[in-house]
Scaffold this motif. Sequence first.
Motif, mmCIF file in Angstrom:
data_model
loop_
_atom_site.group_PDB
_atom_site.id
_atom_site.type_symbol
_atom_site.label_atom_id
_atom_site.label_comp_id
_atom_site.label_asym_id
_atom_site.label_seq_id
_atom_site.Cartn_x
_atom_site.Cartn_y
_atom_site.Cartn_z
ATOM 1 N N ARG A 1 52.997 146.122 79.086
ATOM 2 C CA ARG A 1 52.186 146.562 77.963
ATOM 3 C C ARG A 1 50.811 145.895 77.973
ATOM 4 O O ARG A 1 49.815 146.516 77.623
ATOM 5 C CB ARG A 1 52.915 146.245 76.658
ATOM 6 C CG ARG A 1 52.114 146.512 75.426
ATOM 7 C CD ARG A 1 52.841 146.270 74.157
ATOM 8 N NE ARG A 1 53.806 145.199 74.252
ATOM 9 C CZ ARG A 1 54.423 144.672 73.226
ATOM 10 N NH1 ARG A 1 54.188 145.131 72.017
ATOM 11 N NH2 ARG A 1 55.291 143.701 73.364
ATOM 12 N N ASP A 2 50.762 144.637 78.406
ATOM 13 C CA ASP A 2 49.483 143.919 78.412
ATOM 14 C C ASP A 2 48.685 144.133 79.699
ATOM 15 O O ASP A 2 47.675 143.464 79.917
ATOM 16 C CB ASP A 2 49.700 142.438 78.152
ATOM 17 C CG ASP A 2 50.693 141.803 79.094
ATOM 18 O OD1 ASP A 2 51.289 142.543 79.893
ATOM 19 O OD2 ASP A 2 50.879 140.579 79.026
ATOM 20 N N GLY A 3 49.107 145.053 80.556
ATOM 21 C CA GLY A 3 48.341 145.435 81.730
ATOM 22 C C GLY A 3 48.630 144.637 82.986
ATOM 23 O O GLY A 3 47.952 144.820 83.990
ATOM 24 N N LYS A 4 49.624 143.763 82.961
ATOM 25 C CA LYS A 4 49.975 143.004 84.164
ATOM 26 C C LYS A 4 50.778 143.890 85.103
ATOM 27 O O LYS A 4 51.583 144.707 84.671
ATOM 28 C CB LYS A 4 50.786 141.769 83.794
ATOM 29 C CG LYS A 4 49.993 140.759 82.994
ATOM 30 C CD LYS A 4 50.849 139.573 82.643
ATOM 31 C CE LYS A 4 50.059 138.587 81.809
ATOM 32 N NZ LYS A 4 50.884 137.503 81.298
ATOM 33 N N GLY B 1 59.588 141.292 91.243
ATOM 34 C CA GLY B 1 59.513 140.316 90.161
ATOM 35 C C GLY B 1 58.268 139.468 90.230
ATOM 36 O O GLY B 1 58.067 138.582 89.400
ATOM 37 N N ASP B 2 57.385 139.716 91.205
ATOM 38 C CA ASP B 2 56.198 138.894 91.414
ATOM 39 C C ASP B 2 54.962 139.595 90.873
ATOM 40 O O ASP B 2 54.726 140.775 91.158
ATOM 41 C CB ASP B 2 55.993 138.616 92.907
ATOM 42 C CG ASP B 2 57.203 137.953 93.541
ATOM 43 O OD1 ASP B 2 57.852 137.156 92.849
ATOM 44 O OD2 ASP B 2 57.493 138.255 94.714
ATOM 45 N N GLN B 3 54.150 138.848 90.121
ATOM 46 C CA GLN B 3 52.919 139.411 89.597
ATOM 47 C C GLN B 3 51.895 139.511 90.713
ATOM 48 O O GLN B 3 51.726 138.579 91.511
ATOM 49 C CB GLN B 3 52.381 138.551 88.463
ATOM 50 C CG GLN B 3 51.178 139.155 87.788
ATOM 51 C CD GLN B 3 50.739 138.362 86.570
ATOM 52 O OE1 GLN B 3 51.379 137.410 86.179
ATOM 53 N NE2 GLN B 3 49.633 138.776 85.985
ATOM 54 N N VAL B 4 51.224 140.664 90.804
ATOM 55 C CA VAL B 4 50.211 140.901 91.835
ATOM 56 C C VAL B 4 48.964 141.474 91.174
ATOM 57 O O VAL B 4 49.011 141.986 90.060
ATOM 58 C CB VAL B 4 50.719 141.874 92.930
ATOM 59 C CG1 VAL B 4 51.859 141.293 93.705
ATOM 60 C CG2 VAL B 4 51.094 143.214 92.343
ATOM 61 N N ALA C 1 51.509 150.889 77.538
ATOM 62 C CA ALA C 1 50.496 150.331 78.446
ATOM 63 C C ALA C 1 49.248 151.208 78.431
ATOM 64 O O ALA C 1 49.307 152.419 78.151
ATOM 65 C CB ALA C 1 51.050 150.246 79.862
ATOM 66 N N ASN C 2 48.130 150.596 78.749
ATOM 67 C CA ASN C 2 46.871 151.311 78.852
ATOM 68 C C ASN C 2 46.962 152.297 80.021
ATOM 69 O O ASN C 2 47.357 151.928 81.119
ATOM 70 C CB ASN C 2 45.740 150.299 79.066
ATOM 71 C CG ASN C 2 44.370 150.949 79.083
ATOM 72 O OD1 ASN C 2 44.234 152.163 79.117
ATOM 73 N ND2 ASN C 2 43.356 150.117 79.066
ATOM 74 N N TYR C 3 46.587 153.534 79.766
ATOM 75 C CA TYR C 3 46.687 154.580 80.788
ATOM 76 C C TYR C 3 45.845 154.237 82.021
ATOM 77 O O TYR C 3 46.246 154.504 83.144
ATOM 78 C CB TYR C 3 46.253 155.922 80.196
ATOM 79 C CG TYR C 3 46.375 157.070 81.148
ATOM 80 C CD1 TYR C 3 47.625 157.585 81.489
ATOM 81 C CD2 TYR C 3 45.252 157.649 81.722
ATOM 82 C CE1 TYR C 3 47.743 158.641 82.374
ATOM 83 C CE2 TYR C 3 45.361 158.705 82.602
ATOM 84 C CZ TYR C 3 46.608 159.191 82.925
ATOM 85 O OH TYR C 3 46.715 160.226 83.796
ATOM 86 N N GLY C 4 44.701 153.623 81.813
ATOM 87 C CA GLY C 4 43.838 153.253 82.934
ATOM 88 C C GLY C 4 44.497 152.230 83.840
ATOM 89 O O GLY C 4 44.344 152.288 85.066
#
Length: 141
Positions: A71-74, A79-82, A111-114
């Motif tokens: 939701r916050d765009g991550k 399981g790893d943030q990229v 989440a933001n569509y962009g």
Amino acid sequence: MGMASRNLEGAVNSNINVTPMVDVMLVLLIIFMVITPMLNNKVNVELPKANAAVIMEDANKEDSVVVAVTRDGKVFLGGDQVTVDDMGAKISAKLENKTEKHVYLRGDARANYGKVMDAVDGIRSAGVSQLGLLTEKTEDQ
């Protein structure tokens, strides 16, 4: 009159009581049955609802490549943030030895569509032939 007595000192009980072991095994089995489905989805995402959702069983496989947008765009690969810039190279590395280049995208409904479109562009830059957008099927009342 004589009283009958048993010689208890020499008697050895050779029976094994397996009831406690079976109880522990059943509890462990239930715990693993409950936890195993939760392990597939490493990132919690509220999927959007769709009327014409198609079941994609391959998305639940252990070796499937799943990208999640929170939701916050991550953006998460497994399981790893990229970052979106690094995502194409990392997906290419994961798909290197596979014949079918399928990637599944789990985008949060809020989440933001962009940000979701940036993730789709990053996935497409890896040369992915099939992109599956995961949703939940709406319940007909």
